[in-house]
Design a protein around this motif. Structure first.
Motif, PDB file in Angstrom:
ATOM      1  N   ALA A 136      -0.176 -10.881 -16.614  1.00  0.00           N
ATOM      2  CA  ALA A 136      -1.115  -9.744 -16.603  1.00  0.00           C
ATOM      3  C   ALA A 136      -1.444  -9.335 -15.167  1.00  0.00           C
ATOM      4  O   ALA A 136      -1.535  -8.141 -14.855  1.00  0.00           O
ATOM      5  N   MET A 137      -1.607 -10.312 -14.273  1.00  0.00           N
ATOM      6  CA  MET A 137      -1.950  -9.982 -12.885  1.00  0.00           C
ATOM      7  C   MET A 137      -0.792  -9.273 -12.195  1.00  0.00           C
ATOM      8  O   MET A 137      -1.001  -8.349 -11.407  1.00  0.00           O
ATOM      9  N   GLN A 138       0.432  -9.688 -12.518  1.00  0.00           N
ATOM     10  CA  GLN A 138       1.585  -8.984 -11.930  1.00  0.00           C
ATOM     11  C   GLN A 138       1.606  -7.531 -12.388  1.00  0.00           C
ATOM     12  O   GLN A 138       1.889  -6.622 -11.604  1.00  0.00           O
ATOM     13  N   HIS A 139       1.292  -7.350 -13.665  1.00  0.00           N
ATOM     14  CA  HIS A 139       1.235  -5.991 -14.200  1.00  0.00           C
ATOM     15  C   HIS A 139       0.137  -5.188 -13.477  1.00  0.00           C
ATOM     16  O   HIS A 139       0.354  -4.042 -13.081  1.00  0.00           O
ATOM     17  N   ALA A 140      -1.004  -5.852 -13.282  1.00  0.00           N
ATOM     18  CA  ALA A 140      -2.125  -5.193 -12.607  1.00  0.00           C
ATOM     19  C   ALA A 140      -1.730  -4.817 -11.176  1.00  0.00           C
ATOM     20  O   ALA A 140      -2.042  -3.717 -10.700  1.00  0.00           O
ATOM     21  N   LEU A 141      -1.036  -5.733 -10.489  1.00  0.00           N
ATOM     22  CA  LEU A 141      -0.649  -5.452  -9.099  1.00  0.00           C
ATOM     23  C   LEU A 141       0.390  -4.338  -9.028  1.00  0.00           C
ATOM     24  O   LEU A 141       0.402  -3.544  -8.076  1.00  0.00           O
ATOM     25  N   LEU A 142       1.240  -4.267 -10.051  1.00  0.00           N
ATOM     26  CA  LEU A 142       2.225  -3.175 -10.090  1.00  0.00           C
ATOM     27  C   LEU A 142       1.503  -1.831 -10.223  1.00  0.00           C
ATOM     28  O   LEU A 142       1.853  -0.847  -9.553  1.00  0.00           O
ATOM     29  N   MET A 143       0.458  -1.826 -11.068  1.00  0.00           N
ATOM     30  CA  MET A 143      -0.325  -0.593 -11.217  1.00  0.00           C
ATOM     31  C   MET A 143      -1.050  -0.247  -9.918  1.00  0.00           C
ATOM     32  O   MET A 143      -1.102   0.908  -9.490  1.00  0.00           O
ATOM     33  N   LEU A 144      -1.608  -1.285  -9.289  1.00  0.00           N
ATOM     34  CA  LEU A 144      -2.334  -1.065  -8.023  1.00  0.00           C
ATOM     35  C   LEU A 144      -1.389  -0.502  -6.962  1.00  0.00           C
ATOM     36  O   LEU A 144      -1.749   0.410  -6.210  1.00  0.00           O
ATOM     37  N   GLU A 145      -0.180  -1.053  -6.948  1.00  0.00           N
ATOM     38  CA  GLU A 145       0.825  -0.578  -5.990  1.00  0.00           C
ATOM     39  C   GLU A 145       1.109   0.911  -6.213  1.00  0.00           C
ATOM     40  O   GLU A 145       1.229   1.680  -5.254  1.00  0.00           O
ATOM     41  N   THR A 146       1.186   1.293  -7.482  1.00  0.00           N
ATOM     42  CA  THR A 146       1.437   2.705  -7.798  1.00  0.00           C
ATOM     43  C   THR A 146       0.281   3.574  -7.324  1.00  0.00           C
ATOM     44  O   THR A 146       0.486   4.653  -6.758  1.00  0.00           O
ATOM     45  N   TYR A 147      -0.950   3.107  -7.557  1.00  0.00           N
ATOM     46  CA  TYR A 147      -2.122   3.863  -7.096  1.00  0.00           C
ATOM     47  C   TYR A 147      -2.071   4.059  -5.586  1.00  0.00           C
ATOM     48  O   TYR A 147      -2.339   5.144  -5.075  1.00  0.00           O
ATOM     49  N   VAL A 148      -1.729   2.975  -4.869  1.00  0.00           N
ATOM     50  CA  VAL A 148      -1.721   3.047  -3.403  1.00  0.00           C
ATOM     51  C   VAL A 148      -0.587   3.951  -2.919  1.00  0.00           C
ATOM     52  O   VAL A 148      -0.776   4.775  -2.027  1.00  0.00           O
ATOM     53  N   ALA A 149       0.572   3.809  -3.556  1.00  0.00           N
ATOM     54  CA  ALA A 149       1.741   4.558  -3.089  1.00  0.00           C
ATOM     55  C   ALA A 149       1.658   6.036  -3.433  1.00  0.00           C
ATOM     56  O   ALA A 149       2.163   6.877  -2.690  1.00  0.00           O
ATOM     57  N   ARG A 150       1.031   6.363  -4.556  1.00  0.00           N
ATOM     58  CA  ARG A 150       1.121   7.748  -5.054  1.00  0.00           C
ATOM     59  C   ARG A 150      -0.176   8.544  -5.005  1.00  0.00           C
ATOM     60  O   ARG A 150      -0.153   9.745  -5.219  1.00  0.00           O
ATOM     61  N   THR A 151      -1.317   7.881  -4.805  1.00  0.00           N
ATOM     62  CA  THR A 151      -2.584   8.623  -4.840  1.00  0.00           C
ATOM     63  C   THR A 151      -3.393   8.365  -3.576  1.00  0.00           C
ATOM     64  O   THR A 151      -2.993   7.568  -2.738  1.00  0.00           O
ATOM     65  N   VAL A 152      -4.519   9.049  -3.466  1.00  0.00           N
ATOM     66  CA  VAL A 152      -5.426   8.782  -2.338  1.00  0.00           C
ATOM     67  C   VAL A 152      -6.723   8.149  -2.857  1.00  0.00           C
ATOM     68  O   VAL A 152      -7.749   8.220  -2.208  1.00  0.00           O
ATOM     69  N   GLN A 153      -6.631   7.539  -4.036  1.00  0.00           N
ATOM     70  CA  GLN A 153      -7.831   6.860  -4.564  1.00  0.00           C
ATOM     71  C   GLN A 153      -8.154   5.648  -3.705  1.00  0.00           C
ATOM     72  O   GLN A 153      -7.270   4.842  -3.436  1.00  0.00           O
ATOM     73  N   PRO A 154      -9.400   5.496  -3.306  1.00  0.00           N
ATOM     74  CA  PRO A 154      -9.743   4.293  -2.535  1.00  0.00           C
ATOM     75  C   PRO A 154      -9.666   3.039  -3.413  1.00  0.00           C
ATOM     76  O   PRO A 154      -9.724   3.132  -4.641  1.00  0.00           O
ATOM     77  N   PHE A 155      -9.562   1.890  -2.761  1.00  0.00           N
ATOM     78  CA  PHE A 155      -9.368   0.634  -3.493  1.00  0.00           C
ATOM     79  C   PHE A 155     -10.417   0.361  -4.574  1.00  0.00           C
ATOM     80  O   PHE A 155     -10.058  -0.044  -5.680  1.00  0.00           O
ATOM     81  N   PRO A 156     -11.718   0.541  -4.274  1.00  0.00           N
ATOM     82  CA  PRO A 156     -12.687   0.203  -5.334  1.00  0.00           C
ATOM     83  C   PRO A 156     -12.406   0.953  -6.639  1.00  0.00           C
ATOM     84  O   PRO A 156     -12.445   0.362  -7.719  1.00  0.00           O
ATOM     85  N   ARG A 157     -12.098   2.252  -6.513  1.00  0.00           N
ATOM     86  CA  ARG A 157     -11.842   3.024  -7.740  1.00  0.00           C
ATOM     87  C   ARG A 157     -10.493   2.660  -8.346  1.00  0.00           C
ATOM     88  O   ARG A 157     -10.351   2.603  -9.566  1.00  0.00           O
ATOM     89  N   ALA A 158      -9.503   2.390  -7.485  1.00  0.00           N
ATOM     90  CA  ALA A 158      -8.186   1.999  -7.996  1.00  0.00           C
ATOM     91  C   ALA A 158      -8.286   0.662  -8.730  1.00  0.00           C
ATOM     92  O   ALA A 158      -7.724   0.493  -9.820  1.00  0.00           O
ATOM     93  N   LEU A 159      -9.038  -0.283  -8.154  1.00  0.00           N
ATOM     94  CA  LEU A 159      -9.197  -1.596  -8.802  1.00  0.00           C
ATOM     95  C   LEU A 159      -9.897  -1.439 -10.143  1.00  0.00           C
ATOM     96  O   LEU A 159      -9.554  -2.107 -11.124  1.00  0.00           O
ATOM     97  N   SER A 160     -10.884  -0.568 -10.179  1.00  0.00           N
ATOM     98  CA  SER A 160     -11.618  -0.343 -11.418  1.00  0.00           C
ATOM     99  C   SER A 160     -10.691   0.254 -12.484  1.00  0.00           C
ATOM    100  O   SER A 160     -10.682  -0.201 -13.642  1.00  0.00           O
ATOM    101  N   SER A 161      -9.896   1.247 -12.088  1.00  0.00           N
ATOM    102  CA  SER A 161      -8.971   1.867 -13.045  1.00  0.00           C
ATOM    103  C   SER A 161      -7.955   0.842 -13.547  1.00  0.00           C
ATOM    104  O   SER A 161      -7.668   0.773 -14.748  1.00  0.00           O
ATOM    105  N   VAL A 162      -7.428   0.043 -12.637  1.00  0.00           N
ATOM    106  CA  VAL A 162      -6.444  -0.974 -13.023  1.00  0.00           C
ATOM    107  C   VAL A 162      -7.109  -1.999 -13.947  1.00  0.00           C
ATOM    108  O   VAL A 162      -6.556  -2.384 -14.981  1.00  0.00           O
ATOM    109  N   GLY A 163      -8.311  -2.415 -13.574  1.00  0.00           N
ATOM    110  CA  GLY A 163      -9.038  -3.408 -14.373  1.00  0.00           C
ATOM    111  C   GLY A 163      -9.276  -2.942 -15.797  1.00  0.00           C
ATOM    112  O   GLY A 163      -9.174  -3.721 -16.743  1.00  0.00           O
ATOM    113  N   LEU A 164      -9.567  -1.656 -15.941  1.00  0.00           N
ATOM    114  CA  LEU A 164      -9.819  -1.131 -17.290  1.00  0.00           C
ATOM    115  C   LEU A 164      -8.524  -0.987 -18.087  1.00  0.00           C
ATOM    116  O   LEU A 164      -8.522  -1.065 -19.312  1.00  0.00           O
ATOM    117  N   ALA A 165      -7.429  -0.786 -17.367  1.00  0.00           N
ATOM    118  CA  ALA A 165      -6.153  -0.576 -18.055  1.00  0.00           C
ATOM    119  C   ALA A 165      -5.496  -1.894 -18.458  1.00  0.00           C
ATOM    120  O   ALA A 165      -4.752  -1.946 -19.443  1.00  0.00           O
TER     121      ALA A 165
END
Lengths: 350, 179
Positions: B35-64
């Motif tokens: 699950a954590m690998q999946h979460a990190l893959l999502m986080l990587e996508t957020y960082v690579a493709r969006t300008v969402q800051p980490f707190p919001r990206a972590l929250s979105s990943v956490g909910l997903a």
């Protein structure tokens, strides 16, 4: 908690909002400053491997570990670790998300505070791609000066558009942006029994409205639309088409492309309040883009600000024909220029 | 005699439960690492493709991401959002401390110390770097967790069965003593 000096001693709970963006040691030290010092604080300057400097209204002071540095006391040194911490906090722990903003050399953070950042510029084809190895950070504390336009506003109201097309000019740091912001707020909210105006701010550097995540952090009025981080020449045309404003407010005119945009704006029946860097009308005339605006008669009023006796002092308000006269004299020669300038100041300074 | 038999039965059942509980930890670790690998893959996508800051990206990943790994991400995001003066590393440390104090032990992923160290190193490296730099750190953490997951999968073949046997045999041995 009152102290013997009569000041209210700040505690960690009442640290000003901008302190949240500074490294822990600086934040803790700031929390020990008294209210008067915090109120007088204009800038926090952080330079790598050098002491932290506070710019106050009455000059610069070093920041010690427990408030302002006392004689013989060591000032806080801004280390690399503190720099990394500050960059994280300034960018909401996400430097990558602020890279676009950083290219322009500054950030706007919540509260409307502006943060200048310099370091090693990574360039490609003559344009800055990013700023690496950040070496200095300058946090300019946002301060509201509501009502500072009270003396000027009556002189700028009138004409067919309801507001005269006005250019506010002064050297840097004399309060042009603050005056423009207050003018926008008052025109937008309404002045006494007069009808309020639909105001649009074209804020190329996020300085006027201080937008953060789309929300203006400064009070710019309830009928004000803000177009953020767009070049003025483009932005002025965009807001005219999109928001049909009655008044457009923008900062720091001076580029050649601004001339046509300002002319378009005025031909569209929209009043314009703008600012420019210049110490005097003569200096204004010597700047090619501004000289073009002056010669085409694009402005009705010219407001010169000064920082003496204090920042935001209105030195003079000139009308278009007076400026045109000075313009002619400037072209004649230094003698005629001097006498015209003296005459003009006598007649119109207030 | 009836009481002795009941006691013996209780011991055997307790042994089975204890063994099963230990066995489940291996299963949970493997699942949470995935699950954590999946979460990190999502986080990587957020960082690579969006300008969402980490707190919001972590929250979105956490909910997903469902389960304890998602809750851990949400906990870090909450910590950062409610304390704007904390860096990512400080936010992570606070969450870990809260977990160790027992405040949030329930539902925390079944990670071992070496798994947590990978995440600790990741959070220490995030926040003050450019996009490419941040993506490479996240990728490195994901790949390290993948190695840990492989070892957890190997453990899964051996240790759960061993713990279940041990639980049952231990309970039975004690029961024999009683009887």
């Amino acid at each position: 908690m009152s102290t013997s000096s009569g000041y209210v001693q700040k505690t960690a709970d009442s640290v000003p909002g901008f302190a949240a963006y500074l490294p822990g040691r600086v934040r803790r030290s700031l929390s020990m400053l008294d209210l008067n010092t915090l109120d007088a604080l204009l800038e926090v300057r952080l330079r790598l491997c050098r002491p932290v400097i506070l710019v106050l209204e009455d000059g610069e002071r070093l920041l010690g570990h427990r408030g302002l540095c006392r004689p013989g006391e060591e000032a806080i040194c801004f280390t690399r670790e503190m720099r990394d911490e500050a960059l994280q906090l300034l960018t909401d722990r996400s430097l990558y998300a602020a890279e676009e903003q950083l290219k322009s050399g500054y950030l706007t953070v919540a509260g409307g505070h502006r943060v200048g950042v310099v370091g090693r510029a990574v360039t490609s084809g003559g344009t800055v791609e990013s700023i690496a190895d950040v070496s200095s950070i300058n946090l300019r504390v946002a301060r509201d000066a509501k009502g500072c336009s009270a003396a000027v506003l009556p002189r700028l109201l009138g004409g067919p558009l309801g507001v005269y097309r006005s250019l506010i000019f002064s050297p840097p740091g004399c309060g042009k942006t603050t005056l423009l912001r207050d003018l926008a707020r008052r025109l937008s909210d309404g002045i006494g029994s007069k009808k309020p105006f639909r105001v649009a701010i074209v804020d190329e550097r996020s300085e006027l409205a201080g937008c953060y995540c789309g929300v203006p952090q400064r009070d710019v009025g309830m009928r004000t639309d803000v177009l953020d981080r767009v070049p003025k020449a483009v932005g002025i045309m965009m807001v005219i088409r999109a928001m049909s404003p009655q008044v457009i407010v923008t900062d720091e005119l001076g580029r050649p492309e601004d001339v046509d945009a300002v002319e378009e704006c005025l031909n569209a029946g929209v009043a314009l309040l703008a600012s420019a860097h210049a110490g005097s009308i003569e200096e204004l005339i010597r700047r090619p883009a501004l000289a073009a605006m002056l010669s085409r008669g694009l402005f009705d009023r010219y407001v010169r600000l000064s920082d003496r006796p204090r920042v935001g002092t209105v030195a003079e308000i000139l009308e278009a024909d007076e400026v045109a006269e000075i313009g002619k004299v400037v072209q004649l020669g230094p003698e005629a220029r001097r006498s015209a300038s003296v005459d003009c100041q006598r007649a119109h300074s207030w | 005699m009836g009481l002795k038999l009941a006691g013996a039965l209780l011991l055997i059942v307790s042994g089975l439960i204890l063994g099963d509980r230990e066995a489940r930890r291996y299963d949970a670790r493997h699942r949470d690492l995935c699950a954590m690998q999946h979460a990190l893959l999502m986080l990587e996508t957020y960082v690579a493709r969006t300008v969402q800051p980490f707190p919001r990206a972590l929250s979105s990943v956490g909910l997903a991401v469902r389960g304890p790994a998602g809750r851990l991400m949400c906990a870090v995001a909450d910590e950062l959002m409610s304390n704007p003066h904390l860096t990512l590393a400080q936010g992570w440390t606070r969450v870990l401390l809260a977990v160790k104090r027992g405040g949030r032990a329930h539902g925390f992923p079944a990670y071992r110390d070496d798994d947590l160290q990978v995440l600790g190193r990741l959070f220490a490296a995030l926040g003050a770097g450019g996009r490419d730099d941040q993506v490479s750190h996240i990728r490195l953490a994901r790949e390290t967790l993948a190695i840990n997951e492989e070892s957890a999968r190997r453990d899964l073949d051996t240790y759960p069965r061993l713990w279940r046997y041990l639980g049952a045999m231990g309970g039975a041995t004690l029961a024999l003593f009683i009887v």
